[in-house]
Design an enzyme around this catalytic site. Structure first.
Site, PDB file in Angstrom:
ATOM      1  N   ASP A  85       0.870  -1.177   0.000  1.00  0.00           N
ATOM      2  CA  ASP A  85       0.000   0.000   0.000  1.00  0.00           C
ATOM      3  C   ASP A  85       0.906   1.226   0.000  1.00  0.00           C
ATOM      4  O   ASP A  85       1.840   1.306   0.798  1.00  0.00           O
ATOM      5  CB  ASP A  85      -0.874  -0.033   1.271  1.00  0.00           C
ATOM      6  CG  ASP A  85      -2.047   0.918   1.187  1.00  0.00           C
ATOM      7  OD1 ASP A  85      -1.810   2.122   0.948  1.00  0.00           O
ATOM      8  OD2 ASP A  85      -3.189   0.480   1.358  1.00  0.00           O
TER       9      ASP A  85
ATOM     10  N   GLN B 154     -14.513   1.741   1.465  1.00  0.00           N
ATOM     11  CA  GLN B 154     -13.742   1.275   0.302  1.00  0.00           C
ATOM     12  C   GLN B 154     -13.479   2.450  -0.638  1.00  0.00           C
ATOM     13  O   GLN B 154     -14.395   3.190  -0.990  1.00  0.00           O
ATOM     14  CB  GLN B 154     -14.503   0.170  -0.447  1.00  0.00           C
ATOM     15  CG  GLN B 154     -13.700  -0.441  -1.601  1.00  0.00           C
ATOM     16  CD  GLN B 154     -14.437  -1.586  -2.314  1.00  0.00           C
ATOM     17  OE1 GLN B 154     -15.587  -1.895  -1.991  1.00  0.00           O
ATOM     18  NE2 GLN B 154     -13.769  -2.202  -3.268  1.00  0.00           N
TER      19      GLN B 154
ATOM     20  N   HIS C 234      -9.744  -6.092  -2.531  1.00  0.00           N
ATOM     21  CA  HIS C 234      -8.392  -6.338  -2.012  1.00  0.00           C
ATOM     22  C   HIS C 234      -8.466  -6.577  -0.521  1.00  0.00           C
ATOM     23  O   HIS C 234      -9.311  -6.022   0.168  1.00  0.00           O
ATOM     24  CB  HIS C 234      -7.461  -5.159  -2.310  1.00  0.00           C
ATOM     25  CG  HIS C 234      -8.042  -3.837  -1.930  1.00  0.00           C
ATOM     26  ND1 HIS C 234      -8.952  -3.171  -2.729  1.00  0.00           N
ATOM     27  CD2 HIS C 234      -7.882  -3.075  -0.832  1.00  0.00           C
ATOM     28  CE1 HIS C 234      -9.314  -2.052  -2.138  1.00  0.00           C
ATOM     29  NE2 HIS C 234      -8.689  -1.965  -0.972  1.00  0.00           N
TER      30      HIS C 234
ATOM     31  N   HIS D   4      -6.402  -6.094   2.961  1.00  0.00           N
ATOM     32  CA  HIS D   4      -5.280  -5.395   3.601  1.00  0.00           C
ATOM     33  C   HIS D   4      -4.623  -6.337   4.611  1.00  0.00           C
ATOM     34  O   HIS D   4      -5.320  -6.987   5.400  1.00  0.00           O
ATOM     35  CB  HIS D   4      -5.776  -4.182   4.399  1.00  0.00           C
ATOM     36  CG  HIS D   4      -6.408  -3.098   3.580  1.00  0.00           C
ATOM     37  ND1 HIS D   4      -5.742  -1.930   3.264  1.00  0.00           N
ATOM     38  CD2 HIS D   4      -7.643  -2.974   3.044  1.00  0.00           C
ATOM     39  CE1 HIS D   4      -6.553  -1.137   2.565  1.00  0.00           C
ATOM     40  NE2 HIS D   4      -7.711  -1.751   2.420  1.00  0.00           N
TER      41      HIS D   4
END
Ligand code: 5GP
Length: 139
Positions: free
Chosen positions: A33, A96, A102, A104
């Site tokens: 990220d 989101q 995805h 995390h």
């Protein structure tokens, strides 16, 4: 809303935008990220064009959780956190911000609180060092 083929993660999956990739297989891609909540914050995406959990087919869901466990294990070995938070948001109301599913992986440390969600860009050279540490820990 239909899946948007031009969302940022779709472009990363197609190789049109760069990413600090830590792992890839036939079904999933994992990269850092760029606004990490903590050092080693990693995202794991299914390659299927799914906006959220409910769009994902069973086969992709199976590969996603297997890949998340593998990558989270490497994050744990690379950063030795006290705990690991898994997080997955479905829909704007849930927070989101990128509309390709995805998971995390957020390393958590006993003496510090994770930073806010998607707030502060990390330095590229630091992200590259962190990605290399995780890549080296993938078995
Ligand atoms: P969401 O809010 O959709 O669960 O999480 C999206 C995440 O993607 C956020 O944590 C944000 O920091 C991250 N992000 C946003 N843009 C980019 C980007 O261009 N590249 C990467 N690697 N991460 C991004």
């Amino acid at each position: 809303m239909p899946y948007d083929n031009d969302n940022i993660f779709a472009k990363i999956l197609r190789g049109e935008l760069p990413a600090f990739t830590v792992y890839e297989n036939d079904h999933c891609l994992a990269f850092l990220d760029v606004m990490p909540q903590s050092d080693g914050h990693t995202l794991v995406l299914p390659k299927q064009s799914a906006q959220n959990l409910f769009d994902l087919d069973d086969e992709s869901a199976k590969h996603l959780i297997i890949t998340v466990r593998k990558v989270a294990g490497a994050v744990r070995d690379a950063f030795s956190p006290d705990g690991i938070r898994l997080m997955q948001l479905n829909g704007e109301a849930a927070g989101q911000t990128v509309m390709h599913l995805h998971m995390h992986i957020v390393p958590c440390y006993a003496n510090s609180t994770p930073r806010s969600h998607a707030q502060q860009m990390a330095e590229s050279d630091i992200l590259e060092k962190h990605a290399a540490k995780i890549r080296a820990a993938i078995h």
